[in-house]
Write a protein that holds these residues in place. Structure first.
Motif, PDB file in Angstrom:
ATOM      1  N   ASP A 136     -54.624  -8.388  83.636  1.00 12.90           N
ATOM      2  CA  ASP A 136     -55.161  -7.058  83.864  1.00 12.90           C
ATOM      3  C   ASP A 136     -56.154  -7.093  85.012  1.00 12.90           C
ATOM      4  OD1 ASP A 136     -55.896  -4.391  83.418  1.00 12.90           O
ATOM      5  OD2 ASP A 136     -57.021  -4.813  81.594  1.00 12.90           O
ATOM      6  N   ASN A 137     -56.366  -5.960  85.646  1.00 11.88           N
ATOM      7  CA  ASN A 137     -57.402  -5.874  86.678  1.00 11.88           C
ATOM      8  C   ASN A 137     -58.679  -5.230  86.146  1.00 11.88           C
ATOM      9  OD1 ASN A 137     -55.832  -3.312  86.767  1.00 11.88           O
ATOM     10  ND2 ASN A 137     -57.289  -2.778  88.374  1.00 11.88           N
ATOM     11  N   GLN A 138     -58.625  -4.607  84.978  1.00  9.56           N
ATOM     12  CA  GLN A 138     -59.834  -4.015  84.393  1.00  9.56           C
ATOM     13  C   GLN A 138     -60.584  -5.016  83.514  1.00  9.56           C
ATOM     14  OE1 GLN A 138     -59.048  -0.292  82.384  1.00  9.56           O
ATOM     15  NE2 GLN A 138     -58.268   0.683  84.232  1.00  9.56           N
ATOM     16  N   ILE A 139     -59.838  -5.893  82.865  1.00 10.21           N
ATOM     17  CA  ILE A 139     -60.423  -6.961  82.049  1.00 10.21           C
ATOM     18  C   ILE A 139     -60.000  -8.261  82.725  1.00 10.21           C
ATOM     19  CG2 ILE A 139     -60.465  -8.079  79.791  1.00 10.21           C
ATOM     20  CD1 ILE A 139     -59.570  -5.375  78.608  1.00 10.21           C
ATOM     21  N   GLU A 140     -60.963  -9.016  83.217  1.00 12.66           N
ATOM     22  CA  GLU A 140     -60.619 -10.171  84.042  1.00 12.66           C
ATOM     23  C   GLU A 140     -60.094 -11.369  83.272  1.00 12.66           C
ATOM     24  OE1 GLU A 140     -63.209 -11.177  87.202  1.00 12.66           O
ATOM     25  OE2 GLU A 140     -63.453  -9.099  87.807  1.00 12.66           O
ATOM     26  N   VAL A 141     -60.415 -11.483  81.991  1.00 16.00           N
ATOM     27  CA  VAL A 141     -59.917 -12.623  81.222  1.00 16.00           C
ATOM     28  C   VAL A 141     -58.506 -12.334  80.728  1.00 16.00           C
ATOM     29  CG1 VAL A 141     -62.197 -13.443  80.530  1.00 16.00           C
ATOM     30  CG2 VAL A 141     -60.993 -11.817  79.080  1.00 16.00           C
ATOM     31  N   VAL A 142     -57.724 -13.393  80.582  1.00 14.92           N
ATOM     32  CA  VAL A 142     -56.380 -13.263  80.035  1.00 14.92           C
ATOM     33  C   VAL A 142     -56.509 -13.279  78.517  1.00 14.92           C
ATOM     34  CG1 VAL A 142     -54.100 -14.328  79.901  1.00 14.92           C
ATOM     35  CG2 VAL A 142     -55.382 -14.389  82.060  1.00 14.92           C
ATOM     36  N   LEU A 143     -56.003 -12.217  77.883  1.00 13.48           N
ATOM     37  CA  LEU A 143     -56.153 -12.048  76.438  1.00 13.48           C
ATOM     38  C   LEU A 143     -54.800 -11.879  75.756  1.00 13.48           C
ATOM     39  CD1 LEU A 143     -58.997  -9.343  76.349  1.00 13.48           C
ATOM     40  CD2 LEU A 143     -59.220 -11.775  75.735  1.00 13.48           C
ATOM     41  N   PRO A 144     -54.717 -12.238  74.467  1.00 13.00           N
ATOM     42  CA  PRO A 144     -53.532 -11.850  73.696  1.00 13.00           C
ATOM     43  C   PRO A 144     -53.449 -10.321  73.687  1.00 13.00           C
ATOM     44  CG  PRO A 144     -54.908 -13.380  72.441  1.00 13.00           C
ATOM     45  CD  PRO A 144     -55.686 -12.985  73.651  1.00 13.00           C
ATOM     46  N   TRP A 145     -52.252  -9.783  73.693  1.00 10.57           N
ATOM     47  CA  TRP A 145     -52.085  -8.329  73.794  1.00 10.57           C
ATOM     48  C   TRP A 145     -52.880  -7.587  72.733  1.00 10.57           C
ATOM     49  CZ3 TRP A 145     -50.026  -4.764  70.397  1.00 10.57           C
ATOM     50  CH2 TRP A 145     -49.407  -5.279  69.261  1.00 10.57           C
ATOM     51  N   TYR A 146     -52.919  -8.125  71.517  1.00  9.51           N
ATOM     52  CA  TYR A 146     -53.581  -7.428  70.412  1.00  9.51           C
ATOM     53  C   TYR A 146     -55.108  -7.480  70.503  1.00  9.51           C
ATOM     54  CZ  TYR A 146     -53.514 -12.227  68.744  1.00  9.51           C
ATOM     55  OH  TYR A 146     -53.641 -13.594  68.655  1.00  9.51           O
ATOM     56  N   SER A 147     -55.646  -8.283  71.416  1.00 11.07           N
ATOM     57  CA  SER A 147     -57.102  -8.361  71.591  1.00 11.07           C
ATOM     58  C   SER A 147     -57.613  -7.435  72.687  1.00 11.07           C
ATOM     59  CB  SER A 147     -57.515  -9.795  71.915  1.00 11.07           C
ATOM     60  OG  SER A 147     -57.269 -10.634  70.809  1.00 11.07           O
ATOM     61  N   THR A 148     -56.714  -6.741  73.357  1.00  5.86           N
ATOM     62  CA  THR A 148     -57.134  -5.789  74.382  1.00  5.86           C
ATOM     63  C   THR A 148     -57.503  -4.462  73.717  1.00  5.86           C
ATOM     64  OG1 THR A 148     -54.956  -4.830  74.776  1.00  5.86           O
ATOM     65  CG2 THR A 148     -55.508  -6.837  76.033  1.00  5.86           C
ATOM     66  N   PRO A 149     -58.289  -3.632  74.394  1.00  2.09           N
ATOM     67  CA  PRO A 149     -58.663  -2.336  73.805  1.00  2.09           C
ATOM     68  C   PRO A 149     -57.636  -1.231  74.073  1.00  2.09           C
ATOM     69  CG  PRO A 149     -59.822  -2.649  75.856  1.00  2.09           C
ATOM     70  CD  PRO A 149     -59.046  -3.910  75.620  1.00  2.09           C
ATOM     71  N   TYR A 150     -56.455  -1.587  74.515  1.00  4.52           N
ATOM     72  CA  TYR A 150     -55.466  -0.610  74.940  1.00  4.52           C
ATOM     73  C   TYR A 150     -54.491  -0.245  73.831  1.00  4.52           C
ATOM     74  CZ  TYR A 150     -57.068  -2.372  79.468  1.00  4.52           C
ATOM     75  OH  TYR A 150     -57.821  -2.759  80.544  1.00  4.52           O
ATOM     76  N   ARG A 151     -53.865   0.925  74.002  1.00  2.03           N
ATOM     77  CA  ARG A 151     -52.738   1.339  73.161  1.00  2.03           C
ATOM     78  C   ARG A 151     -51.483   1.143  73.996  1.00  2.03           C
ATOM     79  NH1 ARG A 151     -50.021   6.037  72.454  1.00  2.03           N
ATOM     80  NH2 ARG A 151     -51.598   7.256  73.534  1.00  2.03           N
ATOM     81  N   PHE A 152     -50.581   0.311  73.530  1.00  3.81           N
ATOM     82  CA  PHE A 152     -49.393  -0.060  74.285  1.00  3.81           C
ATOM     83  C   PHE A 152     -48.304   0.995  74.112  1.00  3.81           C
ATOM     84  CE2 PHE A 152     -51.917  -3.696  74.369  1.00  3.81           C
ATOM     85  CZ  PHE A 152     -51.486  -4.500  75.413  1.00  3.81           C
ATOM     86  N   VAL A 153     -47.707   1.408  75.242  1.00  9.50           N
ATOM     87  CA  VAL A 153     -46.748   2.511  75.255  1.00  9.50           C
ATOM     88  C   VAL A 153     -45.321   2.027  75.514  1.00  9.50           C
ATOM     89  CG1 VAL A 153     -46.144   4.706  76.370  1.00  9.50           C
ATOM     90  CG2 VAL A 153     -48.560   4.082  76.028  1.00  9.50           C
ATOM     91  N   LYS A 154     -45.111   1.317  76.630  1.00  8.96           N
ATOM     92  CA  LYS A 154     -43.766   0.841  76.971  1.00  8.96           C
ATOM     93  C   LYS A 154     -43.864  -0.309  77.966  1.00  8.96           C
ATOM     94  CE  LYS A 154     -43.137   4.677  80.251  1.00  8.96           C
ATOM     95  NZ  LYS A 154     -42.259   5.823  80.563  1.00  8.96           N
ATOM     96  N   ARG A 155     -42.762  -1.071  78.068  1.00  5.91           N
ATOM     97  CA  ARG A 155     -42.733  -2.177  79.023  1.00  5.91           C
ATOM     98  C   ARG A 155     -41.305  -2.401  79.500  1.00  5.91           C
ATOM     99  NH1 ARG A 155     -43.528  -7.545  75.184  1.00  5.91           N
ATOM    100  NH2 ARG A 155     -41.341  -7.736  74.643  1.00  5.91           N
ATOM    101  N   GLN A 156     -41.208  -3.188  80.553  1.00  4.82           N
ATOM    102  CA  GLN A 156     -39.890  -3.553  81.048  1.00  4.82           C
ATOM    103  C   GLN A 156     -39.124  -4.295  79.959  1.00  4.82           C
ATOM    104  OE1 GLN A 156     -41.353  -5.674  84.621  1.00  4.82           O
ATOM    105  NE2 GLN A 156     -39.723  -4.596  85.711  1.00  4.82           N
TER     106      GLN A 156
END
Length: 173
Positions: free
Chosen positions: A129-149
Motif C-alpha cells: 500500500d502507499n497509505q500504510i507503509e508496512v506490509v500487512l496481512p490483508w485482515y490487519s489493514t483498516p480497509y473494507r475489501f471490495v474486489k480484486r483481479q
C-alpha cells in the motif's frame, strides 16, 4: 479473503489494459501462491519501500486533468493506482508469478475507493500500500475489501466477501 463471484473491472483498469495490452495478457489455469522465504519477504518489503519513496502523491485530476486514469508513473508522480501498477511491474520483473500479484480495490478510512496490491503467499495474503507503509496481512489493514483481479486472468475481476466487523472507538477523559 473470501471471493464471492465475478465483478466488473474498474473503468480505469479497462482503459489501462486497452492502452497497455501486454500488461494485461495471459492468464493461467493453475494460479500459484508464493512460498514466502526470508529472501522473498525482504524483496517484497524492499520493492514496496522503493516504489513508495519514488512516487510523489498527486491526484489524477492534477496530473492528467481527469478524475480517474490508470497508468505507469513515468513522471514519478501518481495516485494509488500508479503505485500499485509499478509495484506489480517490479515484482513481475523480479520473477514473482502474475497470479499472485493482484490489484485490489478497497474502501479506505474515508470510505473512498483505494487501490492496493494483494500478494498471495503460503503465509496468507499480504497488502502492499502507499497509505500504510508496512506490509500487512490483508485482515490487519483498516480497509473494507471490495474486489480484486482474478487469479486466473489479469482482465477478469472477482468480488470479495469482506464480512469482518470493524469497530471505531475513541478514548477520552
Amino acid at each position: 479473503m473470501a471471493m464471492s463471484g465475478a465483478a466488473t473491472a474498474p473503468v480505469g483498469h479497462q482503459t489501462f489494459c486497452s492502452e497497455n495490452p501486454s500488461a494485461c495478457k495471459g492468464g493461467t489455469d493453475k494460479p500459484v501462491v508464493v512460498k514466502l522465504s526470508e529472501q522473498r519477504w525482504t524483496e517484497l518489503i524492499a520493492i514496496n519501500d522503493k516504489v513508495n519513496k519514488a512516487i510523489r502523491p498527486v491526484t489524477d485530476q492534477e496530473l492528467f486533468g481527469m478524475v480517474e486514469y490508470w497508468t505507469y508513473p513515468t513522471d514519478g508522480a501518481g495516485d494509488c493506482e500508479e503505485y500499485v501498477l509499478e509495484k506489480q511491474r517490479q515484482l513481475l520483473k523480479a520473477g514473482w508469478p502474475a497470479s499472485a500479484l493482484l490489484i485490489t480495490v478497497v474502501k479506505d478510512l474515508k470510505n473512498e475507493g483505494h487501490a492496493v496490491l494483494t500478494v498471495r503467499t503460503d503465509q496468507g495474503d499480504v497488502i502492499l500500500d502507499n497509505q500504510i507503509e508496512v506490509v500487512l496481512p490483508w485482515y490487519s489493514t483498516p480497509y473494507r475489501f471490495v474486489k480484486r483481479q482474478s487469479t486466473t486472468s489479469p482482465v477478469q475481476w472477482t468480488a470479495i466477501s469482506d464480512t469482518r466487523v470493524t469497530t471505531v472507538a475513541s478514548i477520552g477523559r
